[in-house]
Write a protein that holds these residues in place. Structure first.
Motif, PDB file in Angstrom:
ATOM      1  N   GLN A 269       0.919  -1.101   0.030  1.00  0.00           N
ATOM      2  CA  GLN A 269      -0.118   0.066  -0.114  1.00  0.00           C
ATOM      3  C   GLN A 269       0.854   1.262   0.060  1.00  0.00           C
ATOM      4  O   GLN A 269       0.678   2.280  -0.711  1.00  0.00           O
ATOM      5  N   PHE A 270       2.085   1.169   0.676  1.00  0.00           N
ATOM      6  CA  PHE A 270       2.795   2.365   0.868  1.00  0.00           C
ATOM      7  C   PHE A 270       3.423   2.742  -0.685  1.00  0.00           C
ATOM      8  O   PHE A 270       3.310   3.876  -1.038  1.00  0.00           O
ATOM      9  N   LEU A 271       3.829   1.702  -1.465  1.00  0.00           N
ATOM     10  CA  LEU A 271       4.375   2.101  -2.613  1.00  0.00           C
ATOM     11  C   LEU A 271       3.304   2.305  -3.741  1.00  0.00           C
ATOM     12  O   LEU A 271       3.384   3.286  -4.476  1.00  0.00           O
ATOM     13  N   GLU A 272       2.117   1.726  -3.488  1.00  0.00           N
ATOM     14  CA  GLU A 272       0.731   2.144  -4.335  1.00  0.00           C
ATOM     15  C   GLU A 272       0.584   3.762  -3.912  1.00  0.00           C
ATOM     16  O   GLU A 272       0.344   4.390  -5.047  1.00  0.00           O
ATOM     17  N   PHE A 273       0.530   4.202  -3.032  1.00  0.00           N
ATOM     18  CA  PHE A 273       0.348   5.512  -2.650  1.00  0.00           C
ATOM     19  C   PHE A 273       1.493   6.377  -3.123  1.00  0.00           C
ATOM     20  O   PHE A 273       0.957   7.389  -3.583  1.00  0.00           O
ATOM     21  N   VAL A 274       2.555   5.975  -2.903  1.00  0.00           N
ATOM     22  CA  VAL A 274       3.688   6.965  -3.508  1.00  0.00           C
ATOM     23  C   VAL A 274       3.666   7.187  -4.966  1.00  0.00           C
ATOM     24  O   VAL A 274       3.746   8.154  -5.506  1.00  0.00           O
ATOM     25  N   ALA A 275       3.128   5.932  -5.644  1.00  0.00           N
ATOM     26  CA  ALA A 275       3.042   5.999  -7.102  1.00  0.00           C
ATOM     27  C   ALA A 275       2.274   6.818  -7.673  1.00  0.00           C
ATOM     28  O   ALA A 275       2.148   7.465  -8.590  1.00  0.00           O
ATOM     29  N   ALA A 276       0.843   6.500  -6.627  1.00  0.00           N
ATOM     30  CA  ALA A 276      -0.248   7.194  -7.449  1.00  0.00           C
ATOM     31  C   ALA A 276      -0.198   8.870  -7.157  1.00  0.00           C
ATOM     32  O   ALA A 276      -0.861   9.437  -8.043  1.00  0.00           O
ATOM     33  N   ARG A 277       0.559   9.290  -6.388  1.00  0.00           N
ATOM     34  CA  ARG A 277       0.790  10.564  -6.076  1.00  0.00           C
ATOM     35  C   ARG A 277       2.203  11.256  -6.425  1.00  0.00           C
ATOM     36  O   ARG A 277       2.507  12.430  -6.070  1.00  0.00           O
ATOM     37  N   ASP A 278       2.871  10.458  -7.112  1.00  0.00           N
ATOM     38  CA  ASP A 278       4.068  10.910  -7.887  1.00  0.00           C
ATOM     39  C   ASP A 278       4.827  11.706  -6.946  1.00  0.00           C
ATOM     40  O   ASP A 278       5.431  12.626  -6.935  1.00  0.00           O
ATOM     41  N   ILE A 279       5.147  10.898  -5.856  1.00  0.00           N
ATOM     42  CA  ILE A 279       6.029  11.376  -4.664  1.00  0.00           C
ATOM     43  C   ILE A 279       7.502  11.498  -5.227  1.00  0.00           C
ATOM     44  O   ILE A 279       7.906  10.190  -5.892  1.00  0.00           O
ATOM     45  N   THR A 280       8.466  12.465  -5.019  1.00  0.00           N
ATOM     46  CA  THR A 280       9.648  12.343  -5.536  1.00  0.00           C
ATOM     47  C   THR A 280      10.907  12.271  -4.244  1.00  0.00           C
ATOM     48  O   THR A 280      11.820  11.966  -4.564  1.00  0.00           O
ATOM     49  N   ILE A 281      10.318  12.625  -3.309  1.00  0.00           N
ATOM     50  CA  ILE A 281      11.257  12.389  -2.101  1.00  0.00           C
ATOM     51  C   ILE A 281      10.657  11.971  -1.011  1.00  0.00           C
ATOM     52  O   ILE A 281       9.642  12.120  -0.434  1.00  0.00           O
ATOM     53  N   LEU A 282      11.069  10.853  -0.507  1.00  0.00           N
ATOM     54  CA  LEU A 282      10.861   9.949   0.732  1.00  0.00           C
ATOM     55  C   LEU A 282      11.892  10.522   1.908  1.00  0.00           C
ATOM     56  O   LEU A 282      12.903  10.038   1.640  1.00  0.00           O
ATOM     57  N   ASN A 283      11.509  10.951   3.077  1.00  0.00           N
ATOM     58  CA  ASN A 283      11.991  10.854   4.247  1.00  0.00           C
ATOM     59  C   ASN A 283      11.761  10.097   5.442  1.00  0.00           C
ATOM     60  O   ASN A 283      10.663  10.373   5.946  1.00  0.00           O
ATOM     61  N   LEU A 284      12.264   8.697   5.685  1.00  0.00           N
ATOM     62  CA  LEU A 284      11.708   7.736   6.397  1.00  0.00           C
ATOM     63  C   LEU A 284      12.631   7.429   7.581  1.00  0.00           C
ATOM     64  O   LEU A 284      13.884   7.468   7.510  1.00  0.00           O
ATOM     65  N   PRO A 285      11.802   6.945   8.588  1.00  0.00           N
ATOM     66  CA  PRO A 285      12.596   6.578   9.599  1.00  0.00           C
ATOM     67  C   PRO A 285      13.445   5.310   9.175  1.00  0.00           C
ATOM     68  O   PRO A 285      12.816   4.390   8.395  1.00  0.00           O
ATOM     69  N   THR A 286      14.674   4.938   9.874  1.00  0.00           N
ATOM     70  CA  THR A 286      15.465   3.832   9.572  1.00  0.00           C
ATOM     71  C   THR A 286      14.359   2.633   9.664  1.00  0.00           C
ATOM     72  O   THR A 286      14.725   1.852   8.759  1.00  0.00           O
ATOM     73  N   ALA A 287      13.931   2.600  10.556  1.00  0.00           N
ATOM     74  CA  ALA A 287      13.218   1.227  10.744  1.00  0.00           C
ATOM     75  C   ALA A 287      12.278   0.973   9.819  1.00  0.00           C
ATOM     76  O   ALA A 287      12.098  -0.176   9.255  1.00  0.00           O
ATOM     77  N   PHE A 288      11.632   1.922   9.349  1.00  0.00           N
ATOM     78  CA  PHE A 288      10.652   1.615   8.247  1.00  0.00           C
ATOM     79  C   PHE A 288      11.272   1.357   6.787  1.00  0.00           C
ATOM     80  O   PHE A 288      10.974   0.484   6.143  1.00  0.00           O
ATOM     81  N   TRP A 289      12.353   1.905   6.523  1.00  0.00           N
ATOM     82  CA  TRP A 289      13.340   1.731   5.561  1.00  0.00           C
ATOM     83  C   TRP A 289      13.552   0.136   5.509  1.00  0.00           C
ATOM     84  O   TRP A 289      13.751  -0.411   4.614  1.00  0.00           O
ATOM     85  N   HIS A 290      14.060  -0.176   6.394  1.00  0.00           N
ATOM     86  CA  HIS A 290      14.412  -1.661   6.669  1.00  0.00           C
ATOM     87  C   HIS A 290      13.264  -2.328   6.296  1.00  0.00           C
ATOM     88  O   HIS A 290      13.455  -3.523   5.557  1.00  0.00           O
ATOM     89  N   GLU A 291      11.911  -2.151   6.682  1.00  0.00           N
ATOM     90  CA  GLU A 291      10.874  -3.029   6.287  1.00  0.00           C
ATOM     91  C   GLU A 291      10.577  -2.774   5.031  1.00  0.00           C
ATOM     92  O   GLU A 291      10.319  -3.727   3.917  1.00  0.00           O
ATOM     93  N   LEU A 292      11.101  -1.653   4.483  1.00  0.00           N
ATOM     94  CA  LEU A 292      10.769  -1.410   3.124  1.00  0.00           C
ATOM     95  C   LEU A 292      11.586  -2.149   2.026  1.00  0.00           C
ATOM     96  O   LEU A 292      11.111  -2.759   1.113  1.00  0.00           O
TER      97      LEU A 292
END
Length: 913
Positions: A269-292
């Protein structure tokens, strides 16, 4: 060694060490200002924003779901709020609390407070009430900006509440839209963010406008941010990364995109949300990036092509995860590792591994070099620069250094010290407590801590605060909390406990106790009971010599129920891998074993991979045991949980039947959360609110139709009875009909509870109230008659507004939350009038507020009109408060005690544990 970021006036300080300064070529601060359309390096942050508004008035500044605000809209609304706050008496540099979920009003409120000359204090509405209460009391905020549906979940406080959403049209909108031009100085505070405190209470970090300005300019430079970017707002309101998401974005004409709550628990769902809204910059907590990274690998997903930059920070990034990232993604999008304490305005250093040609075989990922105009010093305990390559404590200077800790002068003096390398008597350094050293290329390598502070899942945690909370439990004599990483990449908290004499430790009870005091991320994943703590030769507690926690399930001693089929066996294997424990029973609750939002995401990924089933994260709340989840999977019954149902308390549905609550106007069950917080933590509680949460798919707003819809929803979670249901206000009329339908379907209703719900009045009550009105008319004359006319108008105008809003919907216009709220109120009134009451064969339990001044005595005596419709009898419990604040502190404590007793008796009568 000493190192300064580009744009600093202290370049000569690098000569204190013979190693050449590794500062790369970069824009100077003044050049960065010009690039960012910022005309004056000494302006305040909102003035920079106003300059950007002039440049791009019609560009989209912020978007959320289908709503958006242009730069001009955002500026004008913030101006109106600022004028309003000043008219209410807001003083210069005064702190203003903001407690909101993600919404456009949140961004308006932040800018409005800054424009009015105040400093905002963000308070996450999901925090435990005790923590929220401390933040409100410590900040001494006289104003609290919030949303209407959050008011009833607030703790006791003395601030004036302003519902920015529902008060807008009547109170705020009439104020001017023009800029204020307030005399605000760069050294004035912009915000106060509370971080974990070693003394057992959070401490508020006060950051200046100058700090926000310097940070925004440096981040603009480092991220190469411009007006074409669309930046995801991912962080919690109380986490300082929101500062890095918000201000640089809106000072550059870019668009800030607010996320929904759901995408943080599902990588797909996260990736679908980012794609649908044409996000260019992601600023993520390291823990969530590990899950990504894990999700990309396991589910063979790919990064949306719109993303050009991924920034991680908050704790150490795994070099193994980075190696996997490069294998899966490559070096585009660009990836940056950042570091910085809240006390120095978010990010202080950053590292670009691709630019530095970093390879994971070289060692841990460095934290890099200082951003523009930041000074970093690696010093020994005597505040002397350490030789190159040796370990020392990191000290940070520059304009980003905070004013200090709010109302903690001694702690401020301890951590914010005079800068011994500056001729400016006002220059200070922040002692980070982090140990670092320089690598040969001039980048900083993070080594560890000099105290008991850790970073976990992006949050800074003082272990002492958790220890203080644990030692407040009556059975705990002493507590030590450690952050352990027994499995690489899996850092978690462990609590070591010594019991009070003649006390037995109930670990489940202790966990529940702590959950009521601290945020979920501060509750240890495991507990270890000990007779004594290991000591070093000098007699101090030796924190390096504590045992690893037993990897077996730490729940209450009970027989382990083994899997009975291959589906349960595979799920059990997944659980053991994800939770890092063994000896799990298929009836154990995922959340009681330490499960949290990030682990839900990981669990769903593994289920999708092994079972080829895309499982909605919310289903884990519906089926939190291996047994329940396997049953869903085997019978192909895993539904996408309707958005009309929310989990107020997960509890343990394996052993306790859920309580279903209806409050049609309560988004996210907010009205009921204070009540539920006093119930047994093992009691599952679900909320249903189709009119507000599932309006598109909800049935017509008629009581029988809504009841039938909710019965279907309830049967997804609990196929057969006995059912325990409760309704608040109009929701009580719906649960009355739900009970009728369940009984007609042959089901048992264990509890039918009405919380201050008005039923049909009998003729004596109506006549009694009518005679009272006539008596008042004769006694009081014209004033009473005028008051009646006013009240009649108050009855009519909502109907007129309803018709207007309904016409707006037909014309395709989006309605605000306030407009939807008022529409539902009118629909509820109409539905109540049409509903034909029939006698219910069972017992009704009524909780009646006692402070409603307009109740007639006759009506009170008749049990709010329900007595003749309760075939099994009416049980009335009088509770303090009125129709609204009976659910609010402190009255809710009495209500909760009465309700819990009734629920317990009802469960016992049905032989429910």
């Amino acid at each position: 060694m000493i190192l300064t970021g580009p744009g600093s006036n202290n370049q000569e300080k690098s000569q204190l060490n013979s190693h050449p300064s590794p500062v790369a070529e970069a824009l100077t601060l003044r050049e960065s200002l010009h690039r960012s359309n910022c005309h004056n390096p000494y302006d305040c942050v909102h003035e920079w924003f106003e300059a950007q508004v002039e440049a791009t008035p019609h560009a989209i500044a912020v978007s959320f779901l289908e709503q958006s605000l242009t730069y001009q809209d955002l500026n004008e609304r913030a101006n109106q709020l600022a004028h309003f706050l000043l008219a209410q008496g807001l003083q210069p540099q005064e702190l203003v609390a903001i407690s909101m979920e993600r919404c456009l009003e949140l961004i308006v409120s932040i800018w409005g407070v800054l424009k009015a000359g105040g400093a905002y204090v963000p308070i996450d509405p999901t925090y435990p009430q005790q923590r929220q209460q401390y933040m409100l009391q410590n900040s001494q905020a006289n104003f609290l900006l919030t949303q209407k549906h959050l008011i009833y979940g607030l703790p006791d406080h003395s601030a004036r509440v302003i519902s920015v959403d529902t008060d807008w049209e009547t109170a705020i909108a009439p104020y001017p839209r023009h800029n204020l031009g307030r005399p605000i100085l760069p050294e004035h505070p912009a915000y106060v963010i509370y971080t974990s405190g070693s003394t057992g209470a959070p401490k508020g970090v006060k950051i200046t406008h100058r700090g926000v300005i310097n940070h925004s300019v440096a981040i603009t430079q480092a991220f190469e941010l411009d007006s074409r970017d669309r930046v995801l707002q991912f962080s919690s309101i109380s986490f300082d990364i929101i500062v890095e998401e918000l201000f640089p974005t809106l000072l550059n004409g870019a668009t800030l995109v607010l996320r929904t709550a759901e995408i943080s628990t599902s990588i797909r769902q996260f990736l679908e949300f980012v794609a649908a809204r044409d996000i260019t910059i992601l600023n993520l907590p390291t823990a969530f990036w590990h899950e990504l990274v894990s999700g990309l690998a396991l589910l063979q997903l790919s990064m949306p092509p719109s993303v050009r930059l991924v920034v991680v920070g908050g704790e150490k990034a795994s070099r193994l995860s980075y190696a996997e990232w490069v294998r899966l993604v490559g070096h585009y999008p660009r990836w940056l590792n950042t570091y910085g304490p809240t006390e120095t305005t978010v990010t202080a250093t950053l590292y670009d591994p691709a630019q530095s040609q970093y390879h994971p075989d070289q060692g841990e990922i460095p934290i890099g070099k200082p951003i523009a105009n930041v000074e970093v010093y690696v010093l020994n305990p005597d505040l002397e620069p350490v030789p190159f390559g040796e370990v020392g404590e990191l000290h940070i200077g520059g304009p980003g250094v905070a004013i200090g800790y709010h109302q903690l002068p001694s702690r401020t003096a301890e951590k914010f010290i005079p800068n011994p390398f500056s001729d400016d008597p006002h220059s200070r350094l922040y002692k980070t407590g982090d140990t670092v050293r320089y690598l040969p290329d001039g980048n900083l390598e993070f080594i560890g801590r000099v105290d008991f502070q850790v970073k976990l899942r992006g949050f800074r945690i003082e272990l002492g605060e958790i220890e203080t909370g644990l030692e407040q439990h009556p059975s705990v004599r002493q507590a030590i909390v450690l952050a352990r990483e027994d499995v690489p990449g899996d850092k978690h908290l462990v609590g070591y406990l010594i019991a009070q004499p003649n006390h037995a430790l109930n670990l489940s009870d202790i966990r529940t106790f702590l959950c009521q005091k601290l945020p979920e991320y501060m509750v240890p994943a495991a507990f270890v009971e000990m007779d004594t703590f290991p000591l070093s030769p000098n007699g101090k507690v030796d924190r390096t010599n504590f045992p690893a926690p037993d990897t077996r399930n730490q729940g209450e001693t009970k027989p382990v129920v083994a899997p009975s089929n291959s589906t349960e066996s595979k799920l059990l294997e997944i659980w053991e891998t994800i939770l890092g424990i063994t000896n799990i029973s298929i009836t154990d609750n995922f959340f009681e074993l330490g499960g949290h939002s990030l682990l839900i995401a990981r669990l769903c990924q593994h289920i999708e991979y092994h079972f080829n089933r895309s499982l909605p994260p919310a289903a884990i709340f519906q089926a939190p045991t291996v047994e329940q989840l396997a049953n869903f999977l085997q019978h192909d019954q895993v539904p996408a949980m309707s958005s009309s149902m929310i989990v107020i308390q997960a509890g343990n549905p394996a052993t306790i039947s859920p309580l279903f609550c209806i409050h049609v106007l309560g988004e996210n069950g907010i009205f009921l959360r204070p009540l539920v917080s006093y119930l047994d933590p093992a009691q599952p509680v679900y909320g249903l609110s189709a009119q507000m949460l599932e309006r598109k798919n909800a049935p017509p707003n008629q009581i029988k139709d809504l009841a039938a819809f909710y019965v279907q929803e309830m049967r997804i979670v609990q196929p057969v009875g006995p059912y325990f249901i409760a309704g608040v206000s109009f929701g009580g009329e719906i649960v009355f009909e739900i009970a009728q339908q369940l009984v007609r379907q042959g089901e048992t209703v264990g509890l039918l509870a009405l919380l201050d719900t008005f039923g049909p009045e009998d003729i004596s009550a109506k006549l009694g109230r009518a005679s009272s009105h006539f008596a008042n008319l004769f006694d009081q004359g014209l004033p009473y008659l005028l008051n009646k006319v006013k009240r009649r108008w108050n009855d009519i105008w909502p109907s007129l507004l309803y018709r207007y809003n309904k016409l707006s919907l037909k014309l395709g216009q989006n309605l605000s939350y306030e407009q939807q709220f008022l529409m539902v109120l009118e629909e509820n009134k109409a539905a109540s009038k049409k509903y034909i009451y029939e006698t219910y064969p069972g017992k009704l339990t009524l909780f009646r507020a006692t402070e409603e001044i307009y109740y007639s005595q006759a009506y009170l005596d008749e049990g709010l009109g329900w007595r003749d419709f309760a075939g099994g009898g009416l049980e009335v419990h009088d509770v303090p408060g009125d129709h609204v604040n009976m659910l609010h502190e402190p009255h809710v404590q009495v209500l909760a005690q009465e309700f819990a007793n009734c629920l317990s008796k009802a469960q016992a009568s049905q032989h429910i544990s």
